[in-house]
Design an enzyme around this catalytic site. Sequence first.
Site, PDB file in Angstrom:
ATOM      1  N   ASP A  98       3.408 -17.582   3.908  1.00  0.00           N
ATOM      2  CA  ASP A  98       3.507 -16.801   2.685  1.00  0.00           C
ATOM      3  C   ASP A  98       4.088 -15.412   2.902  1.00  0.00           C
ATOM      4  O   ASP A  98       3.932 -14.796   3.955  1.00  0.00           O
ATOM      5  CB  ASP A  98       2.157 -16.692   1.980  1.00  0.00           C
ATOM      6  CG  ASP A  98       1.014 -16.280   2.908  1.00  0.00           C
ATOM      7  OD1 ASP A  98       1.099 -16.527   4.120  1.00  0.00           O
ATOM      8  OD2 ASP A  98       0.022 -15.714   2.404  1.00  0.00           O
ATOM      9  N   GLU A 166      -2.134 -17.238   3.885  1.00  0.00           N
ATOM     10  CA  GLU A 166      -2.867 -16.450   4.880  1.00  0.00           C
ATOM     11  C   GLU A 166      -3.168 -15.066   4.347  1.00  0.00           C
ATOM     12  O   GLU A 166      -4.239 -14.508   4.611  1.00  0.00           O
ATOM     13  CB  GLU A 166      -2.062 -16.354   6.183  1.00  0.00           C
ATOM     14  CG  GLU A 166      -2.777 -15.627   7.311  1.00  0.00           C
ATOM     15  CD  GLU A 166      -2.671 -14.109   7.235  1.00  0.00           C
ATOM     16  OE1 GLU A 166      -3.652 -13.429   7.607  1.00  0.00           O
ATOM     17  OE2 GLU A 166      -1.610 -13.602   6.795  1.00  0.00           O
TER      18      GLU A 166
END
Length: 440
Positions: A98, A166
């Site tokens: 991400d 994350e």
Amino acid sequence: MRLALAAFALAIAPAPLIAQPADLGASIDADMDELMAHYRHLHANPELSGMEVETAAYMAAIARELGFEVTEQVGGTGVVAIMENGPGPVVMLRADMDGLPVIEDTGLPYASTVTAVAPQSGVETGVMHACGHDTHMTTWIGTAMQLIERRDEWSGTLMMILQPAEETGEGARAMIEDGLFERFPMPAYAVAFHDSARGRAGDIGIAPGYALANVDSVDVTIRGVGGHGAYPHTTKDPIVIASRFVTALQTIVARELDPLDPAVVTVGSFHAGAKHNIISDEAELLLTVRSYSDETRAQLLAAIERIAMGEAMAAGVPEDRMPIVTVRESEFTPSTYNTPELASRAMALFQDRWGTDMVSEIPPVMGGEDFGRYRREDPDMQSLIFWVGGQPADKWDETGGDATKLPSLHSPFWAPDAEIVINRATEAMTLLALDLFEGN
């Protein structure tokens, strides 16, 4: 195999080192043009946490072309790639996917121009790989390529996962809750790396034991009795109570914890009232709380609630207006623990390859990383996340190695020396995987 571009000395003695593959560095060098093309694509096309649909598809296609058995949509957008290669341990290598809601300002020719609506705030924002997850994914590709080319050099099961979210602390939990270790093998070893803004490009740092912290988000509503600012005696002013609360919080770490037990309690937001002459009913505070052990975490959270209640009682707040303390358990990120045996093993292996000047023990940090969740599923699992410095050498030398004078992770200016990070991390991850397979 080459792919076309697709859409500290420790007390524990290290295991015997594998013979360093003489051709590994040259093989990775030969892959770098392709890897950097992947990197530029990933950097220019970031996606926010939980929204990594195109990124996951891109990475899954590469894994399939390499010959992995690939499963998508694990825990949302997560990807699991399995390669069985005879008897031996299960080694899991993880990369996160991400990006962040940051408007890029690096000036790179492939800088992100992506915009998206951030789910948590509902605000449209620029999106950037400001934490270097693009280098993590590219290293994942490079390591996969090397291990596939060297299948005759190892035996076991290679489990490579691509994790979403994350940055919000949700991705590892989502993959685990979706049956990561029930649908797929439980690894004996779990390994990841993170680029670092605290080191010169290519330098490797390992923190044995606790490496990253427990991260808690705590909401505190201090309630009072509102009224006219000219008549404060008729009120119970929540701003005054909350101010005393903030000051008292500082005594938790300073006076309640062992001085050798690190912890952080930070008030990141304090909001109350809307007009000069009105004493509000409530004050809203947002806290971040950092610790390493579960015991210290519990002590911190209990102390925060106790102090909030105590200050309200001292101010004479009515019983039905006591503070509300909410720990956002869904956002909790557990601490990351590097098992000493694996940390020692990696340290010896990397120092044998690059020397003690480039590979060193580093202290833990109070940042968070949900990689620590995987080991919590099996205490027998050995786990390691290590750092690879990303600061360009010329800028590092100009500042005398003072990282505070250079862009940090999560900065719109963060532009690591990606080629060096990817090259070094790919070699380190490949060496360690080969060692873990062979050393068993």
